[in-house]
Design an enzyme around this catalytic site. Structure first.
Site, short mmCIF file in Angstrom:
data_model
loop_
_atom_site.label_atom_id
_atom_site.label_comp_id
_atom_site.label_asym_id
_atom_site.label_seq_id
_atom_site.Cartn_x
_atom_site.Cartn_y
_atom_site.Cartn_z
N GLU A 181 0.78 -1.24 0.00
CA GLU A 181 0.00 0.00 0.00
C GLU A 181 0.81 1.29 0.00
O GLU A 181 0.70 2.13 0.90
CB GLU A 181 -1.00 0.00 1.16
CG GLU A 181 -2.03 -1.11 1.00
CD GLU A 181 -3.10 -1.13 2.09
OE1 GLU A 181 -2.97 -0.38 3.08
OE2 GLU A 181 -4.06 -1.89 1.94
N GLU B 253 -5.71 -7.62 -1.56
CA GLU B 253 -6.50 -7.47 -0.34
C GLU B 253 -7.87 -6.94 -0.68
O GLU B 253 -8.00 -5.99 -1.47
CB GLU B 253 -5.84 -6.49 0.64
CG GLU B 253 -4.57 -6.96 1.30
CD GLU B 253 -4.06 -5.95 2.33
OE1 GLU B 253 -4.87 -5.09 2.77
OE2 GLU B 253 -2.86 -6.02 2.67
#
Length: 507
Positions: A196, A316
Protein backbone atom coordinates in the site's frame (compact mmCIF):
# COMPACT_ATOMS: atom_id res chain seq x y z
CA UNK A 1 -4.23 -2.92 4.89
CA UNK A 2 -5.57 0.57 4.38
CA UNK A 3 -4.67 1.88 7.82
CA UNK A 4 -1.75 0.61 9.84
CA UNK A 5 -2.87 -2.96 10.65
CA UNK A 6 -6.21 -1.68 11.57
CA UNK A 7 -5.87 -1.86 15.30
CA UNK A 8 -5.73 -5.66 15.11
CA UNK A 9 -8.67 -5.87 17.47
CA UNK A 10 -10.76 -8.96 17.75
CA UNK A 11 -13.97 -8.30 15.88
CA UNK A 12 -17.07 -9.29 17.81
CA UNK A 13 -19.09 -11.96 16.05
CA UNK A 14 -22.52 -10.43 15.63
CA UNK A 15 -24.34 -12.67 13.22
CA UNK A 16 -25.72 -16.19 13.61
CA UNK A 17 -24.01 -18.85 11.55
CA UNK A 18 -26.57 -19.38 8.83
CA UNK A 19 -26.63 -22.38 6.53
CA UNK A 20 -25.62 -21.66 2.97
CA UNK A 21 -26.07 -23.39 -0.31
CA UNK A 22 -23.25 -25.62 -1.39
CA UNK A 23 -19.94 -23.93 -2.02
CA UNK A 24 -18.50 -26.76 -4.04
CA UNK A 25 -16.53 -25.38 -6.90
CA UNK A 26 -16.70 -26.19 -10.53
CA UNK A 27 -13.34 -26.44 -12.19
CA UNK A 28 -14.35 -26.33 -15.82
CA UNK A 29 -11.71 -24.73 -17.99
CA UNK A 30 -9.08 -25.41 -15.30
CA UNK A 31 -6.98 -28.55 -15.29
CA UNK A 32 -6.75 -30.23 -11.90
CA UNK A 33 -2.98 -30.54 -12.27
CA UNK A 34 -2.32 -26.94 -13.29
CA UNK A 35 0.05 -24.93 -11.14
CA UNK A 36 3.20 -27.03 -11.09
CA UNK A 37 6.57 -25.34 -10.78
CA UNK A 38 7.31 -21.65 -11.08
CA UNK A 39 4.92 -19.34 -12.88
CA UNK A 40 5.20 -16.65 -15.55
CA UNK A 41 2.82 -14.27 -17.25
CA UNK A 42 1.42 -14.13 -20.76
CA UNK A 43 -0.77 -11.13 -21.45
CA UNK A 44 -3.37 -11.03 -18.69
CA UNK A 45 -2.88 -14.62 -17.59
CA UNK A 46 -0.52 -16.38 -15.21
CA UNK A 47 0.80 -19.67 -16.58
CA UNK A 48 2.53 -22.56 -14.81
CA UNK A 49 5.80 -24.16 -15.90
CA UNK A 50 4.03 -26.19 -18.60
CA UNK A 51 2.01 -23.24 -19.93
CA UNK A 52 -1.30 -24.09 -18.25
CA UNK A 53 -3.21 -21.07 -16.89
CA UNK A 54 -3.68 -20.84 -13.14
CA UNK A 55 -5.88 -18.73 -10.89
CA UNK A 56 -4.73 -17.38 -7.53
CA UNK A 57 -7.71 -17.76 -5.17
CA UNK A 58 -6.26 -17.26 -1.75
CA UNK A 59 -6.23 -15.81 1.72
CA UNK A 60 -4.08 -13.41 3.76
CA UNK A 61 -2.65 -14.79 7.02
CA UNK A 62 -1.01 -11.94 8.86
CA UNK A 63 1.22 -11.62 11.92
CA UNK A 64 4.88 -11.71 10.87
CA UNK A 65 4.63 -7.95 10.36
CA UNK A 66 3.48 -7.38 13.95
CA UNK A 67 5.27 -7.60 17.29
CA UNK A 68 4.46 -11.32 17.40
CA UNK A 69 6.92 -11.89 14.53
CA UNK A 70 4.92 -14.94 13.41
CA UNK A 71 1.50 -15.59 11.92
CA UNK A 72 -1.31 -14.98 14.38
CA UNK A 73 -3.44 -17.68 15.91
CA UNK A 74 -0.57 -19.97 16.88
CA UNK A 75 -1.49 -19.11 20.46
CA UNK A 76 -4.66 -21.09 19.80
CA UNK A 77 -3.98 -23.76 17.19
CA UNK A 78 -1.33 -25.79 15.42
CA UNK A 79 -0.19 -24.14 12.20
CA UNK A 80 -0.65 -27.32 10.18
CA UNK A 81 -4.30 -27.64 11.19
CA UNK A 82 -4.97 -24.10 9.99
CA UNK A 83 -3.27 -24.66 6.64
CA UNK A 84 -5.24 -27.89 6.25
CA UNK A 85 -8.44 -25.95 6.97
CA UNK A 86 -7.57 -23.28 4.41
CA UNK A 87 -7.06 -25.98 1.82
CA UNK A 88 -10.31 -27.72 2.76
CA UNK A 89 -12.20 -24.47 2.21
CA UNK A 90 -10.82 -24.16 -1.33
CA UNK A 91 -8.14 -21.49 -0.89
CA UNK A 92 -5.11 -22.30 -3.02
CA UNK A 93 -2.64 -19.51 -2.16
CA UNK A 94 -1.32 -17.86 1.01
CA UNK A 95 -0.27 -14.20 1.09
CA UNK A 96 2.00 -13.82 4.10
CA UNK A 97 2.79 -10.25 5.25
CA UNK A 98 6.10 -9.56 7.01
CA UNK A 99 8.18 -6.63 8.22
CA UNK A 100 11.91 -6.15 7.91
CA UNK A 101 12.19 -6.76 11.67
CA UNK A 102 12.14 -10.52 11.05
CA UNK A 103 15.63 -10.25 9.56
CA UNK A 104 17.12 -8.79 12.76
CA UNK A 105 19.16 -11.21 14.85
CA UNK A 106 17.40 -10.30 18.08
CA UNK A 107 13.87 -10.92 16.80
CA UNK A 108 12.15 -13.81 18.59
CA UNK A 109 8.65 -15.08 17.71
CA UNK A 110 6.23 -15.02 20.61
CA UNK A 111 2.71 -16.08 21.61
CA UNK A 112 3.05 -19.60 20.19
CA UNK A 113 1.37 -22.40 22.12
CA UNK A 114 3.45 -25.58 22.34
CA UNK A 115 1.15 -27.44 24.75
CA UNK A 116 -0.35 -30.81 23.86
CA UNK A 117 2.04 -31.17 20.95
CA UNK A 118 0.88 -28.04 19.10
CA UNK A 119 3.45 -26.35 16.88
CA UNK A 120 6.11 -28.70 18.22
CA UNK A 121 8.45 -28.29 15.26
CA UNK A 122 8.44 -24.48 15.65
CA UNK A 123 9.98 -24.55 19.11
CA UNK A 124 13.30 -22.76 19.28
CA UNK A 125 13.08 -21.31 15.77
CA UNK A 126 13.51 -17.67 14.84
CA UNK A 127 10.96 -15.91 12.63
CA UNK A 128 12.57 -16.98 9.37
CA UNK A 129 12.68 -20.56 10.63
CA UNK A 130 8.96 -20.42 11.43
CA UNK A 131 8.32 -18.99 7.96
CA UNK A 132 10.31 -21.89 6.46
CA UNK A 133 8.05 -24.40 8.19
CA UNK A 134 4.87 -22.67 7.05
CA UNK A 135 6.09 -22.46 3.45
CA UNK A 136 7.13 -26.11 3.48
CA UNK A 137 3.83 -27.39 4.85
CA UNK A 138 1.76 -25.15 2.59
CA UNK A 139 3.62 -26.62 -0.37
CA UNK A 140 2.98 -30.17 0.83
CA UNK A 141 -0.72 -29.29 1.03
CA UNK A 142 -0.72 -27.96 -2.54
CA UNK A 143 -0.85 -24.26 -1.69
CA UNK A 144 1.38 -21.59 -3.22
CA UNK A 145 2.83 -18.69 -1.20
CA UNK A 146 3.27 -15.00 -2.00
CA UNK A 147 5.47 -13.11 0.45
CA UNK A 148 4.35 -9.54 1.17
CA UNK A 149 6.72 -6.87 2.46
CA UNK A 150 3.96 -5.26 4.51
CA UNK A 151 5.88 -2.86 6.75
CA UNK A 152 9.44 -1.66 7.24
CA UNK A 153 9.10 -2.49 10.95
CA UNK A 154 6.46 -3.88 13.28
CA UNK A 155 5.40 -0.40 14.39
CA UNK A 156 3.22 0.38 11.39
CA UNK A 157 2.91 0.85 7.67
CA UNK A 158 4.82 3.47 5.71
CA UNK A 159 3.70 5.61 2.78
CA UNK A 160 6.99 5.05 0.95
CA UNK A 161 9.02 1.87 0.64
CA UNK A 162 11.69 3.25 2.95
CA UNK A 163 11.98 5.17 6.21
CA UNK A 164 14.85 6.84 8.00
CA UNK A 165 15.33 3.68 10.06
CA UNK A 166 14.88 1.26 7.13
CA UNK A 167 16.48 2.77 4.02
CA UNK A 168 15.96 1.52 0.48
CA UNK A 169 19.22 -0.42 0.66
CA UNK A 170 17.87 -2.49 3.58
CA UNK A 171 14.53 -3.04 1.82
CA UNK A 172 16.25 -4.38 -1.30
CA UNK A 173 18.82 -6.42 0.63
CA UNK A 174 16.06 -8.19 2.55
CA UNK A 175 14.00 -8.80 -0.60
CA UNK A 176 17.06 -10.40 -2.17
CA UNK A 177 17.65 -12.47 0.97
CA UNK A 178 14.13 -13.93 0.75
CA UNK A 179 14.43 -14.54 -2.98
CA UNK A 180 17.69 -16.39 -2.35
CA UNK A 181 16.34 -18.28 0.66
CA UNK A 182 13.51 -19.83 -1.33
CA UNK A 183 15.31 -20.27 -4.63
CA UNK A 184 14.42 -23.68 -5.96
CA UNK A 185 11.36 -23.95 -3.67
CA UNK A 186 8.56 -23.27 -6.11
CA UNK A 187 5.95 -23.09 -3.34
CA UNK A 188 7.01 -19.42 -3.14
CA UNK A 189 5.93 -18.10 -6.52
CA UNK A 190 6.53 -14.40 -5.96
CA UNK A 191 7.04 -11.36 -3.76
CA UNK A 192 4.73 -8.39 -3.24
CA UNK A 193 7.39 -5.66 -3.07
CA UNK A 194 5.71 -3.18 -0.69
CA UNK A 195 2.27 -2.93 0.80
CA UNK A 196 0.00 0.00 0.00
CA UNK A 197 2.25 2.83 -1.17
CA UNK A 198 0.36 6.09 -0.64
CA UNK A 199 0.79 9.85 -0.72
CA UNK A 200 3.40 11.22 -1.26
CA UNK A 201 4.24 8.11 -3.32
CA UNK A 202 3.68 8.86 -7.02
CA UNK A 203 3.62 6.84 -10.23
CA UNK A 204 5.62 8.14 -13.18
CA UNK A 205 6.59 11.49 -11.68
CA UNK A 206 10.29 10.75 -12.17
CA UNK A 207 11.42 11.72 -8.65
CA UNK A 208 13.50 8.76 -7.43
CA UNK A 209 12.61 9.60 -3.83
CA UNK A 210 8.86 9.23 -4.37
CA UNK A 211 8.26 7.49 -7.72
CA UNK A 212 7.01 4.07 -6.68
CA UNK A 213 7.09 2.74 -10.24
CA UNK A 214 10.83 3.41 -10.51
CA UNK A 215 11.45 1.92 -7.05
CA UNK A 216 9.50 -1.20 -8.02
CA UNK A 217 11.73 -1.57 -11.06
CA UNK A 218 14.88 -1.27 -8.95
CA UNK A 219 13.67 -3.78 -6.40
CA UNK A 220 12.12 -6.12 -8.93
CA UNK A 221 15.32 -6.32 -10.93
CA UNK A 222 17.31 -6.95 -7.75
CA UNK A 223 15.03 -9.85 -6.82
CA UNK A 224 15.15 -11.33 -10.32
CA UNK A 225 18.91 -10.96 -10.32
CA UNK A 226 19.14 -13.67 -7.62
CA UNK A 227 15.97 -15.65 -8.43
CA UNK A 228 14.76 -15.02 -11.99
CA UNK A 229 11.84 -17.47 -11.64
CA UNK A 230 9.79 -15.34 -9.23
CA UNK A 231 6.78 -13.24 -10.09
CA UNK A 232 7.04 -9.59 -9.06
CA UNK A 233 3.80 -8.24 -7.61
CA UNK A 234 3.55 -4.44 -7.81
CA UNK A 235 0.79 -2.57 -5.99
CA UNK A 236 -0.62 0.76 -7.05
CA UNK A 237 -0.40 4.10 -5.26
CA UNK A 238 -3.06 6.35 -3.75
CA UNK A 239 -3.11 9.27 -6.21
CA UNK A 240 -2.38 9.62 -9.92
CA UNK A 241 -2.94 12.87 -11.86
CA UNK A 242 -5.02 14.22 -8.99
CA UNK A 243 -7.35 11.20 -8.79
CA UNK A 244 -7.19 9.42 -5.43
CA UNK A 245 -8.43 6.06 -4.20
CA UNK A 246 -7.50 3.33 -1.77
CA UNK A 247 -3.91 3.06 -0.58
CA UNK A 248 -2.18 0.79 -3.09
CA UNK A 249 -5.33 0.64 -5.18
CA UNK A 250 -4.63 3.21 -7.90
CA UNK A 251 -2.97 1.66 -10.96
CA UNK A 252 -4.09 4.30 -13.46
CA UNK A 253 -0.46 5.17 -14.20
CA UNK A 254 0.34 1.74 -15.65
CA UNK A 255 -1.15 2.70 -19.02
CA UNK A 256 1.45 5.44 -19.50
CA UNK A 257 4.23 4.15 -17.27
CA UNK A 258 4.33 0.33 -17.13
CA UNK A 259 6.80 -1.45 -14.87
CA UNK A 260 9.64 -2.71 -17.04
CA UNK A 261 11.89 -5.45 -15.67
CA UNK A 262 15.02 -7.11 -17.03
CA UNK A 263 13.28 -10.52 -17.10
CA UNK A 264 10.20 -10.62 -19.31
CA UNK A 265 6.80 -11.95 -18.22
CA UNK A 266 7.23 -11.47 -14.47
CA UNK A 267 5.05 -8.45 -13.56
CA UNK A 268 1.66 -8.88 -11.88
CA UNK A 269 -0.12 -5.68 -10.87
CA UNK A 270 -1.86 -5.69 -7.52
CA UNK A 271 -4.78 -3.60 -6.31
CA UNK A 272 -6.44 -3.34 -2.89
CA UNK A 273 -10.14 -2.58 -2.50
CA UNK A 274 -12.27 -2.25 0.61
CA UNK A 275 -15.76 -1.54 1.88
CA UNK A 276 -17.28 0.99 4.25
CA UNK A 277 -16.22 -0.95 7.35
CA UNK A 278 -12.71 0.26 6.49
CA UNK A 279 -13.42 3.79 5.22
CA UNK A 280 -15.96 5.76 3.21
CA UNK A 281 -15.35 6.53 -0.45
CA UNK A 282 -17.44 8.76 -2.70
CA UNK A 283 -18.65 5.87 -4.85
CA UNK A 284 -20.49 4.22 -1.97
CA UNK A 285 -22.93 7.15 -1.80
CA UNK A 286 -23.47 7.37 -5.56
CA UNK A 287 -27.20 6.95 -6.31
CA UNK A 288 -26.36 4.22 -8.81
CA UNK A 289 -24.40 2.11 -6.30
CA UNK A 290 -23.57 -0.76 -6.71
CA UNK A 291 -24.07 -0.56 -10.49
CA UNK A 292 -21.35 2.12 -10.59
CA UNK A 293 -18.66 -0.14 -9.14
CA UNK A 294 -17.50 -1.97 -12.31
CA UNK A 295 -16.73 1.41 -13.88
CA UNK A 296 -14.75 2.44 -10.79
CA UNK A 297 -12.74 -0.78 -10.84
CA UNK A 298 -12.18 -0.48 -14.60
CA UNK A 299 -10.73 2.99 -14.12
CA UNK A 300 -8.38 2.20 -11.26
CA UNK A 301 -7.07 -1.24 -12.20
CA UNK A 302 -9.48 -3.45 -14.16
CA UNK A 303 -8.47 -1.96 -17.52
CA UNK A 304 -5.04 -3.60 -17.17
CA UNK A 305 -6.66 -7.02 -17.34
CA UNK A 306 -9.32 -6.08 -19.87
CA UNK A 307 -6.75 -4.58 -22.27
CA UNK A 308 -4.55 -7.68 -21.92
CA UNK A 309 -1.64 -5.63 -20.54
CA UNK A 310 -0.82 -7.90 -17.60
CA UNK A 311 -2.44 -10.06 -14.91
CA UNK A 312 -4.20 -8.25 -12.07
CA UNK A 313 -4.30 -9.59 -8.51
CA UNK A 314 -6.58 -8.06 -5.88
CA UNK A 315 -4.16 -8.75 -3.07
CA UNK A 316 -6.50 -7.47 -0.34
CA UNK A 317 -10.23 -6.96 -0.06
CA UNK A 318 -12.41 -7.47 2.97
CA UNK A 319 -15.27 -6.29 5.16
CA UNK A 320 -17.06 -7.05 8.40
CA UNK A 321 -20.08 -7.62 6.14
CA UNK A 322 -22.35 -5.97 8.72
CA UNK A 323 -23.89 -3.25 6.56
CA UNK A 324 -26.07 -3.64 3.50
CA UNK A 325 -23.70 -1.43 1.53
CA UNK A 326 -20.80 -3.74 2.32
CA UNK A 327 -22.80 -6.81 1.37
CA UNK A 328 -23.69 -5.27 -1.99
CA UNK A 329 -20.07 -4.20 -2.50
CA UNK A 330 -18.71 -7.70 -1.89
CA UNK A 331 -21.29 -9.34 -4.14
CA UNK A 332 -20.50 -6.86 -6.91
CA UNK A 333 -16.74 -7.31 -6.55
CA UNK A 334 -16.94 -11.10 -6.60
CA UNK A 335 -19.02 -10.91 -9.79
CA UNK A 336 -16.50 -8.50 -11.32
CA UNK A 337 -13.62 -10.88 -10.53
CA UNK A 338 -15.26 -13.42 -12.91
CA UNK A 339 -16.64 -16.80 -11.76
CA UNK A 340 -14.31 -19.75 -12.23
CA UNK A 341 -17.08 -21.96 -13.59
CA UNK A 342 -17.51 -19.57 -16.54
CA UNK A 343 -14.04 -18.16 -17.17
CA UNK A 344 -11.65 -20.62 -15.55
CA UNK A 345 -8.22 -19.09 -14.98
CA UNK A 346 -8.86 -16.28 -17.47
CA UNK A 347 -9.88 -14.17 -14.52
CA UNK A 348 -8.71 -11.69 -11.93
CA UNK A 349 -6.56 -13.18 -9.16
CA UNK A 350 -7.29 -12.55 -5.47
CA UNK A 351 -6.37 -13.11 -1.83
CA UNK A 352 -9.06 -12.18 0.69
CA UNK A 353 -8.28 -10.15 3.82
CA UNK A 354 -8.11 -12.05 6.03
CA UNK A 355 -7.89 -15.53 7.55
CA UNK A 356 -7.41 -13.87 10.94
CA UNK A 357 -10.47 -12.83 12.93
CA UNK A 358 -8.44 -10.09 14.70
CA UNK A 359 -8.41 -7.54 11.89
CA UNK A 360 -10.34 -4.78 13.60
CA UNK A 361 -12.31 -3.33 10.69
CA UNK A 362 -12.77 -6.41 8.52
CA UNK A 363 -12.77 -9.48 10.73
CA UNK A 364 -11.82 -12.71 9.02
CA UNK A 365 -12.87 -16.02 7.54
CA UNK A 366 -12.36 -17.50 11.00
CA UNK A 367 -14.49 -16.34 13.90
CA UNK A 368 -13.02 -15.19 17.19
CA UNK A 369 -12.42 -18.72 18.49
CA UNK A 370 -9.87 -19.25 15.67
CA UNK A 371 -11.76 -22.43 14.76
CA UNK A 372 -15.24 -21.70 13.42
CA UNK A 373 -15.61 -20.61 9.81
CA UNK A 374 -17.76 -17.60 9.00
CA UNK A 375 -19.65 -19.54 6.36
CA UNK A 376 -21.62 -16.50 5.25
CA UNK A 377 -18.48 -14.53 4.41
CA UNK A 378 -16.72 -17.57 2.98
CA UNK A 379 -19.81 -18.35 0.92
CA UNK A 380 -19.59 -15.05 -0.92
CA UNK A 381 -16.25 -16.23 -2.34
CA UNK A 382 -17.38 -19.67 -3.50
CA UNK A 383 -17.86 -18.75 -7.16
CA UNK A 384 -14.31 -17.37 -7.53
CA UNK A 385 -12.44 -20.12 -5.74
CA UNK A 386 -10.27 -22.31 -7.94
CA UNK A 387 -8.59 -25.73 -7.92
CA UNK A 388 -5.54 -26.28 -5.75
CA UNK A 389 -2.09 -27.04 -7.07
CA UNK A 390 0.12 -30.14 -7.09
CA UNK A 391 1.84 -30.86 -3.81
CA UNK A 392 5.48 -29.85 -3.60
CA UNK A 393 6.04 -33.31 -2.14
CA UNK A 394 7.77 -34.33 1.05
CA UNK A 395 11.04 -36.30 0.96
CA UNK A 396 9.69 -38.37 3.84
CA UNK A 397 6.44 -39.35 2.14
CA UNK A 398 5.88 -43.12 1.97
CA UNK A 399 4.88 -42.71 -1.67
CA UNK A 400 8.49 -42.23 -2.80
CA UNK A 401 10.53 -44.86 -4.69
CA UNK A 402 11.45 -46.43 -1.35
CA UNK A 403 7.85 -47.62 -1.06
CA UNK A 404 7.10 -49.32 -4.38
CA UNK A 405 3.82 -50.70 -3.03
CA UNK A 406 2.43 -47.20 -2.68
CA UNK A 407 1.30 -47.74 0.92
CA UNK A 408 -2.19 -48.21 2.30
CA UNK A 409 -5.01 -45.71 1.82
CA UNK A 410 -6.98 -45.12 5.01
CA UNK A 411 -8.82 -42.29 6.71
CA UNK A 412 -10.67 -41.38 9.87
CA UNK A 413 -13.36 -38.75 10.37
CA UNK A 414 -14.50 -36.66 13.32
CA UNK A 415 -17.86 -34.89 13.60
CA UNK A 416 -18.41 -31.74 15.69
CA UNK A 417 -21.40 -29.44 16.12
CA UNK A 418 -20.36 -25.80 15.85
CA UNK A 419 -23.76 -24.27 16.68
CA UNK A 420 -27.24 -25.53 17.57
CA UNK A 421 -30.23 -23.22 17.94
CA UNK A 422 -32.93 -25.82 18.39
CA UNK A 423 -34.67 -25.54 15.04
CA UNK A 424 -31.38 -26.11 13.21
CA UNK A 425 -27.65 -26.63 13.61
CA UNK A 426 -24.29 -26.38 11.85
CA UNK A 427 -21.61 -29.04 11.99
CA UNK A 428 -18.16 -29.77 10.63
CA UNK A 429 -16.55 -33.07 9.69
CA UNK A 430 -12.77 -33.37 9.59
CA UNK A 431 -11.25 -36.13 7.46
CA UNK A 432 -7.71 -37.19 8.38
CA UNK A 433 -5.42 -39.34 6.25
CA UNK A 434 -4.47 -42.11 8.67
CA UNK A 435 -2.86 -44.32 6.05
CA UNK A 436 0.62 -44.54 4.56
CA UNK A 437 -0.09 -43.07 1.14
CA UNK A 438 -1.70 -39.90 -0.15
CA UNK A 439 -5.47 -39.96 -0.71
CA UNK A 440 -7.04 -39.00 -4.01
CA UNK A 441 -10.62 -39.10 -2.71
CA UNK A 442 -12.66 -39.92 0.39
CA UNK A 443 -16.21 -40.68 1.49
CA UNK A 444 -17.79 -40.22 4.93
CA UNK A 445 -20.97 -41.89 6.18
CA UNK A 446 -23.06 -41.49 9.32
CA UNK A 447 -26.57 -42.30 10.55
CA UNK A 448 -28.55 -39.99 12.79
CA UNK A 449 -30.72 -41.57 15.50
CA UNK A 450 -33.44 -38.94 14.92
CA UNK A 451 -35.15 -37.12 12.05
CA UNK A 452 -32.30 -34.78 11.11
CA UNK A 453 -31.91 -33.76 7.47
CA UNK A 454 -29.04 -31.98 5.73
CA UNK A 455 -30.26 -28.59 4.50
CA UNK A 456 -27.02 -27.47 2.84
CA UNK A 457 -23.42 -28.62 2.59
CA UNK A 458 -20.19 -26.88 1.57
CA UNK A 459 -16.86 -28.34 0.46
CA UNK A 460 -18.45 -31.76 -0.15
CA UNK A 461 -21.44 -33.28 -1.95
CA UNK A 462 -23.93 -35.60 -0.29
CA UNK A 463 -26.82 -38.01 -0.59
CA UNK A 464 -29.24 -38.81 2.21
CA UNK A 465 -31.40 -41.92 2.40
CA UNK A 466 -33.58 -41.96 5.46
CA UNK A 467 -31.33 -40.99 8.35
CA UNK A 468 -28.09 -42.12 6.63
CA UNK A 469 -25.89 -39.48 5.00
CA UNK A 470 -23.00 -40.13 2.63
CA UNK A 471 -20.68 -37.18 1.87
CA UNK A 472 -17.94 -37.26 -0.77
CA UNK A 473 -15.11 -34.79 -1.30
CA UNK A 474 -15.35 -31.76 -3.55
CA UNK A 475 -12.97 -31.42 -6.50
CA UNK A 476 -10.55 -29.24 -4.54
CA UNK A 477 -10.18 -31.22 -1.30
CA UNK A 478 -10.10 -34.90 -2.27
CA UNK A 479 -6.30 -35.07 -2.32
CA UNK A 480 -5.02 -35.36 1.25
CA UNK A 481 -1.34 -35.99 2.10
CA UNK A 482 -0.28 -38.54 4.70
CA UNK A 483 -1.11 -37.10 8.11
CA UNK A 484 -3.01 -34.23 6.52
CA UNK A 485 -6.69 -33.44 6.76
CA UNK A 486 -9.61 -31.89 4.91
CA UNK A 487 -12.88 -30.54 6.25
CA UNK A 488 -16.41 -29.89 5.13
CA UNK A 489 -19.39 -28.29 6.82
CA UNK A 490 -23.12 -28.46 6.61
CA UNK A 491 -26.35 -27.14 8.01
CA UNK A 492 -29.15 -29.41 9.20
CA UNK A 493 -32.49 -29.44 10.93
CA UNK A 494 -33.86 -29.94 13.48
CA UNK A 495 -31.22 -29.42 16.14
CA UNK A 496 -30.59 -31.51 19.21
CA UNK A 497 -29.37 -34.53 17.29
CA UNK A 498 -26.08 -34.92 19.10
CA UNK A 499 -22.97 -36.37 17.49
CA UNK A 500 -23.33 -39.63 15.57
CA UNK A 501 -20.45 -42.02 14.89
CA UNK A 502 -18.92 -41.59 11.44
CA UNK A 503 -16.99 -43.89 9.15
CA UNK A 504 -14.51 -42.92 6.45
CA UNK A 505 -13.58 -44.72 3.23
CA UNK A 506 -10.43 -43.73 1.36
CA UNK A 507 -9.18 -44.15 -2.19
Amino acid sequence: MFRSLRRALCAVAAALLLPLGTAGLQSAHAAETAGAGYWHTSGRQILDESGQPVRIAGINWFGFETGNYAVHGLWSRDYKSMIDQMKSLGYNTLRIPYSDDIFKSGTVPNSIDFSSGKNADLQGLNSLGVLDKIVSYAGQDGLKVILDRHRPDSGGQSALWYTSAVPETTWIANLKALATRYKGQDTVVGIDLHNEPHDPACWGCGDTATDWRLAAQRAGNAVLGVNPDLLIFVEGVQTFNGVSGWWGGNLMGVAQYPVQLNVANRVVYSAHDYATSVAQQSWFSDPSFPANMPGIWDKYWGYIFKQNIAPVWVGEFGTTLQSTVDQKWLAALVSYLRPTSTYGADSFHWTFWSWNPNSGDTGGILKDDWQTVDTVKDGYLASVKAPGFPSSGDPGDPGDPGDPGGGTAACTASYSVSSDWGSGFNAEVKVTNSGSTALSSWKVTWTWPGSQKVTSMWNASYTQTGSTVTATNASHNGAVPVGGSASFGFGGAPGGGGVPSVSCTAA
